[in-house]
Design an enzyme around this catalytic site. Structure first.
Site, PDB file in Angstrom:
ATOM      1  N   GLU A 103       1.449  -0.525  -4.912  1.00  0.00           N
ATOM      2  CA  GLU A 103       0.582   0.628  -5.174  1.00  0.00           C
ATOM      3  C   GLU A 103       1.406   1.903  -5.040  1.00  0.00           C
ATOM      4  O   GLU A 103       1.788   2.304  -3.946  1.00  0.00           O
ATOM      5  CB  GLU A 103      -0.589   0.691  -4.191  1.00  0.00           C
ATOM      6  CG  GLU A 103      -1.563   1.807  -4.581  1.00  0.00           C
ATOM      7  CD  GLU A 103      -2.316   2.443  -3.408  1.00  0.00           C
ATOM      8  OE1 GLU A 103      -3.473   2.832  -3.609  1.00  0.00           O
ATOM      9  OE2 GLU A 103      -1.753   2.574  -2.309  1.00  0.00           O
ATOM     10  N   ASP A 144       0.811  -1.219   0.000  1.00  0.00           N
ATOM     11  CA  ASP A 144       0.000   0.000   0.000  1.00  0.00           C
ATOM     12  C   ASP A 144       0.847   1.274   0.000  1.00  0.00           C
ATOM     13  O   ASP A 144       1.857   1.356   0.711  1.00  0.00           O
ATOM     14  CB  ASP A 144      -0.838  -0.026   1.287  1.00  0.00           C
ATOM     15  CG  ASP A 144      -1.729   1.180   1.462  1.00  0.00           C
ATOM     16  OD1 ASP A 144      -2.809   1.188   0.858  1.00  0.00           O
ATOM     17  OD2 ASP A 144      -1.356   2.104   2.216  1.00  0.00           O
TER      18      ASP A 144
HETATM   19  C1  GLC Z   1      -3.973   3.400  -0.244  1.00  0.00           C
HETATM   20  C2  GLC Z   1      -5.265   2.649  -0.029  1.00  0.00           C
HETATM   21  C3  GLC Z   1      -6.280   3.589   0.539  1.00  0.00           C
HETATM   22  C4  GLC Z   1      -5.767   4.107   1.870  1.00  0.00           C
HETATM   23  C5  GLC Z   1      -4.390   4.721   1.733  1.00  0.00           C
HETATM   24  C6  GLC Z   1      -3.737   4.909   3.063  1.00  0.00           C
HETATM   25  O1  GLC Z   1      -4.067   4.362  -1.217  1.00  0.00           O
HETATM   26  O2  GLC Z   1      -5.685   2.063  -1.235  1.00  0.00           O
HETATM   27  O3  GLC Z   1      -7.527   2.994   0.690  1.00  0.00           O
HETATM   28  O4  GLC Z   1      -6.652   5.082   2.374  1.00  0.00           O
HETATM   29  O5  GLC Z   1      -3.514   3.918   0.981  1.00  0.00           O
HETATM   30  O6  GLC Z   1      -3.341   3.681   3.601  1.00  0.00           O
END
Ligand code: GLC
Length: 519
Positions: free
Chosen positions: A265, A202
């Protein structure tokens, strides 16, 4: 390459948001036993892996992305035994299990942060990012939280600010402290040892914000609808050079445990995203490619992006595509129901690993969420703006009983308005039947999963491309408009987005029609 390619090259990843998938207790919120009971749906669809959004102990200030114990299970979701049963059942059904790993911040209720904030000389002080106030008493710099407001919160106990790139309940971990990096890698190992097949990592672009805390420059093109955070460029908070050593360390731990998969991500431009493959392909195997989530819905623009993306992927690197997730508008809401079939045909026939978002297979829509039910800190911090992610996170409608088969209790978010899985199952005209047929064809044809990609045609209405593998060539032609369009490539049609189409008589593309054919 088809022979010994790792599973994820031809695999389809299906994202599960545990709170909204299936409730097994009547709590109104989904849980692990609920997921286990619905795994046959995912397997029948033809997916190869599930990625489950965070299931760890969490005060749920950001839907589980605020973690207070990296190696436990949130009691609302179940127990470690439930998790083991879920993993066993997934594996029995041929599904890999990917967990969500949230390295950039913990919850403010994590014992590490509790310790860190207790005293300036706490052994954990340096596990988070603390700083004195600016001379005027305000925050140390101009950084804005992704959810709005300053990225710094004052803590009275020790008289300093702490950094949080997201909600104030999500203090940023200090990855420049080797003990933090060690502890986090150990947490990953714990889950590998329990049998997980990899992680989605993440918000990794935020791992090591600028050590000098330089101000981010203002964005002259900012529009309020994009939320306060976008009023600044993320020059000093994202993609900082020293984070890539940590990505490589995550990868070597993954390799050590038997070639586990890491999906990263990191929102950024194409050059930034490419960095996450690693200079020697020693980073993430799949750094998320979010272009289809962001791009205007136009065939030529998308065709140009595909060419640019294909051109910059490092040799040996593998592409991937995403159409939706728990953070972005539902595809059927964004492009309309008809086009959302075309979009799925695109997602599932481009070269690269597709990630599907739960409920897109039944055409779920953004749903209205009344203020008193809001869960998302982004929505709560920006009232009256329409900003927020709860509308895409409403529970899956499984059938037409009370609670739509999701819960016997009061659902934590409103129920969906689209036809249920049960209703769509067996209806040849349904979205679900279409997506199943599309995935079945993809699985049967190596050209569609492993094949090379070649653009055939792109104008203002139609995108067409060829995929070729093992001497077999297939073509995909997609009408991005609600008017008929000429078919730029002829052949034996194998599948149309229109269920009752006479496949022997396709001589043009109907409105919102996509076809897969053998030229
Ligand atoms: C990422 C997740 C999101 C979350 C953020 C903070 O972007 O997909 O849902 O709020 O990280 O962890």
């Amino acid at each position: 390459m088809t022979q010994d390619a790792p599973w994820w090259k031809s695999g389809i990843i299906y994202q599960i948001y545990p709170r909204s998938f299936q409730d097994s207790t009547g709590s109104g919120m989904g849980d692990l036993n609920g997921i286990t009971s619905r795994l046959p749906h995912v397997a029948d669809l033809g997916a190869d892996a599930i990625w489950i959004s965070p299931i760890y102990p969490s005060p749920m200030k950001d839907g589980g992305y605020d973690i207070s114990d990296y190696t436990g299970i949130e009691p609302l979701f179940g127990t470690l035994d439930d998790f083991d049963r879920l993993t066993d059942e997934a594996h029995r059904l041929g599904l890999k299990v990917l967990l969500d790993f949230v390295p950039a911040h913990s919850s403010d209720e994590h014992p590490w942060f509790q310790d860190s904030r207790s005293a300036r000389d706490s052994g954990k002080r340096d596990w988070y990012i603390w700083h004195d106030a600016a001379p005027d008493g305000g925050p140390p710099n101009n950084w804005i939280s992704e959810f709005g407001g300053p990225a710094w919160t004052w803590d009275d106990t020790t008289g300093q600010y702490y950094l949080h790139i997201y909600a104030r309940e999500q203090p940023a971990l200090n990855w420049r402290n080797p003990d933090v990096a060690d502890a986090m890698l150990k947490a990953m190992e714990t889950w590998y040892e329990r049998g997980v097949d990899g992680f989605r990592v993440d918000a990794v672009e935020h791992l090591t914000p600028d050590a000098r805390l330089r101000d981010n420059p203002t964005n002259p093109d900012w529009h309020p609808k994009d939320g306060p955070a976008r009023s600044l460029f993320r020059t000093f908070t994202s993609h900082q050079a020293d984070l890539f050593a940590h990505v490589r360390a995550m990868r070597s731990v993954a390799e050590k445990h038997g070639r586990k998969l890491l999906v990263g991500e990191a929102y950024g431009n194409l050059d930034e995203v490419m960095l996450y493959y690693g200079a020697n392909l020693d980073g993430f195997q799949l750094p998320f490619n979010f272009e289809l989530i962001n791009a205007p819905w136009h065939p030529r623009g998308i065709a140009d992006f595909i060419d640019r993306y294909e051109a910059v992927i490092p040799p040996g690197g593998w592409p991937n595509w995403v159409l939706g997730n728990h953070d972005r508008d539902r595809i059927a809401t964004r492009v309309g129901n008809g086009q959302s079939r075309v979009a799925k045909m695109l997602l599932l026939t481009l070269r690269g690993t597709p990630t599907m978002w739960q409920g897109d297979e039944i055409g779920m829509l953004n749903e209205a969420v009344p203020d008193h039910m809001l869960q998302d800190p982004w929505a709560i911090n920006n009232p009256g703006t329409g900003i927020g992610r709860d509308p895409v996170r409403v529970p899956l409608p499984w059938d037409d009983t009370h609670g739509r088969g999701f819960t016997t209790g009061q659902p934590f978010l409103p129920l969906s308005t689209v036809p249920s899985v049960a209703e769509q199952d067996g209806d040849p005209a349904s979205m679900l039947s279409f997506v199943r047929a599309l995935i079945a064809l993809r699985r049967a044809e190596p050209a569609l999963s492993f094949g090379s990609y070649e653009r055939l045609h792109a104008d203002n209405g139609v995108l067409a491309y060829a995929r070729t593998a093992e001497g077999k060539r297939l073509a995909v032609a997609l009408n991005f408009t609600d008017a008929p369009q000429p078919l730029p490539v002829r052949g034996k049609v194998l599948l149309s987005t229109i269920h009752d189409r006479d496949l022997a008589a396709v001589d043009e593309l109907r409105p919102d029609e996509g076809v897969i054919l053998e030229p």
